[in-house]
Design an enzyme around this catalytic site. Structure first.
Site, PDB file in Angstrom:
ATOM      1  N   SER A 129       0.819  -1.214   0.000  1.00  0.00           N
ATOM      2  CA  SER A 129       0.000   0.000   0.000  1.00  0.00           C
ATOM      3  C   SER A 129       0.851   1.260   0.000  1.00  0.00           C
ATOM      4  CB  SER A 129      -0.903  -0.001   1.241  1.00  0.00           C
ATOM      5  OG  SER A 129      -1.543   1.247   1.429  1.00  0.00           O
ATOM      6  N   GLU A 131       0.167   3.694   1.663  1.00  0.00           N
ATOM      7  CA  GLU A 131       0.148   4.182   3.041  1.00  0.00           C
ATOM      8  C   GLU A 131       1.471   3.907   3.760  1.00  0.00           C
ATOM      9  OE1 GLU A 131      -2.104   5.862   4.849  1.00  0.00           O
ATOM     10  OE2 GLU A 131      -3.618   6.041   3.288  1.00  0.00           O
ATOM     11  N   TYR A 153      -2.500   0.374  10.319  1.00  0.00           N
ATOM     12  CA  TYR A 153      -2.700  -0.335   9.051  1.00  0.00           C
ATOM     13  C   TYR A 153      -1.441  -0.267   8.202  1.00  0.00           C
ATOM     14  CZ  TYR A 153      -4.022  -0.919   4.160  1.00  0.00           C
ATOM     15  OH  TYR A 153      -4.058  -1.308   2.838  1.00  0.00           O
TER      16      TYR A 153
END
Length: 328
Positions: A129, A131, A153
Site C-alpha cells: 500500500s 500508506e 494499518y
C-alpha cells in the site's frame, strides 16, 4: 494431449480487487480458487457483478492458521498466489491496532512460508500500500524509498511488504509487492471516501438524506480505477525477474475537488457538506502521489486516467449511465 490450466489462488477474493482480478484470470483460462473468511451468498456480490460467480472455486480458510494455509497450498499446488486479504480500513486500524496488525502481517508470513516449504516455484503477489510511505517527505513515491507508515494499518502493510522482500532475497521465492495507491470501483463499501461521497450525494439528490459528514478535504490523494489496477498485479507475476512496482495515476487531487465534481454533476449545493473532527485521522499525509512510469515502461501497463476522470467514470456507473470505455 491436454494442456494443464494454470492455477491461481486469490485471498480476499470477495473484495473489489479480488473480484476484478478473478475475472481477468478466468478470461485468461486459469483455474481460479478464492479464499475468504466468509464465502456465503451475501459476500459474493463482487463475483456476481463480475459475472464469474460460477467460474471460481471458493474456500473458507483462516489465513492466521499456518497449518491450514500450508495444507491449502499443498493441495492446490498453485502457479500464482495473489494475497489481497487484509483488514484495509485505516480508520479501523486506529481503533483496533493489535487485531489489524496481527492478521495483516501473520497472513503474509503463513502464505510465504507455505510456498517456501511445499510449493517453492509458485509466484507470489503481495498487495502492498502507498500508506507505507505516507510519512515520507519525498514525492513522488517510488519503491526504493524508506518506509514511513503513519497508521497501524500502514505498519501492518510495511511488515508484509518487508516479509515479501525477505523471502525473495533469502529464499529465492518469486515474490513481489504491488504498491497500490487509492483505487476505487462500484464494489467499494461506503467506509471508503469516494464511495461515501458518491452514494451520499445520490441519496441527497433523491431526498433520502439531508447532508454528508466528511473529514479533512484539503489533503490530496492519487486516485484510480480498481478494474485497471488489477491488470498490473497479473503483469508483475509474468515478468522474468521479481520487482516491486508503484501502481497509480501519478497525479494527486484535493479531496475537496472530488466532492465538488460529484456535487456539480448531481446539481447539488456545497451546503450539504459538513465537517466533523471525529472523522479526522490522528495522523495523515497532506499530499501523496506515486511514479507510475516504471510500471508503464517495464510491465506494459497502459493507464493514464486523471483522478477526476476516474471519479467521473465511477459516478456514471453509480447512477446507471452506460459504461464508458476506459481510455488510457
Amino acid at each position: 494431449m491436454t494442456i494443464r490450466k494454470k492455477t491461481a489462488l486469490i485471498t480476499g477474493i470477495t473484495g473489489q480487487d479480488g473480484a476484478f482480478l478473478a475475472k481477468l484470470l478466468v478470461e485468461r483460462e486459469y483455474r481460479v480458487v478464492g479464499v475468504s473468511r466468509n464465502c456465503g451468498p451475501s459476500h459474493r456480490t463482487g463475483l456476481r457483478y463480475a459475472g464469474i460467480d460460477d467460474g471460481v472455486e471458493l474456500r473458507s480458510v483462516d489465513l492466521a492458521d499456518a497449518r491450514c494455509v500450508t495444507d491449502l497450498i499443498s493441495e492446490l499446488s498453485p502457479d500464482e498466489v495473489y494475497n489481497l486479504a487484509a483488514d484495509s480500513s485505516v480508520a479501523n486500524s486506529f481503533a483496533e491496532p493489535r487485531r489489524v496488525f496481527e492478521f495483516n502481517s501473520l497472513s503474509v508470513l503463513n502464505l510465504l512460508e507455505a510456498i517456501r516449504t511445499v510449493r517453492p516455484t509458485a509466484r507470489f503477489y503481495q498487495a502492498s500500500s502507498s500508506e507505507m510511505f505516507a510519512g515520507s517527505p519525498v514525492r513522488p513515491i517510488v519503491p526504493e524509498l524508506r518506509l514511513a507508515p503513519l497508521s497501524p494499518y500502514a505498519c501492518s502493510k510495511a511488515a508484509g511488504h518487508q516479509l515479501t522482500a525477505m523471502y525473495r532475497d533469502c529464499y529465492g521465492i518469486f515474490a513481489v509487492g504491488g504498491i497500490l495507491f487509492n483505487h476505487e470501483s462500484i464494489l467499494r463499501s461506503e467506509s471508503y471516501f469516494v464511495k461515501k461521497v458518491i452514494r451520499s450525494a445520490i441519496r441527497i439528490r433523491d431526498g433520502a438524506q439531508d447532508s454528508m459528514t466528511l473529514g479533512n478535504l484539503d489533503v490530496r490523494r492519487d486516485i484510480g480505477l480498481a478494474e485497471r489496477y488489477v491488470e498490473a498485479m497479473w503483469l508483475m507475476l509474468q515478468q522474468t525477474d521479481p520487482r516491486n512496482y508503484v501502481i497509480c495515476s501519478g497525479v494527486s487531487v484535493r479531496l475537496r475537488e472530488v466532492v465538488d465534481l460529484v456535487l456539480r454533476r448531481l446539481q447539488l449545493s456545497g451546503d450539504v457538506v459538513c465537517s466533523q473532527r471525529t472523522n479526522l485521522r490522528p495522523t495523515d499525509a497532506a499530499d501523496i502521489y506515486g511514479d507510475p512510469h516504471p510500471a508503464r515502461a517495464e510491465l506494459g501497463w497502459q493507464y493514464a486516467l486523471h483522478p477526476l476522470e476516474a471519479i467521473d467514470w465511477l459516478l456514471d456507473e453509480e447512477i446507471g449511465l452506460p459504461k464508458k470505455q476506459i481510455i488510457g
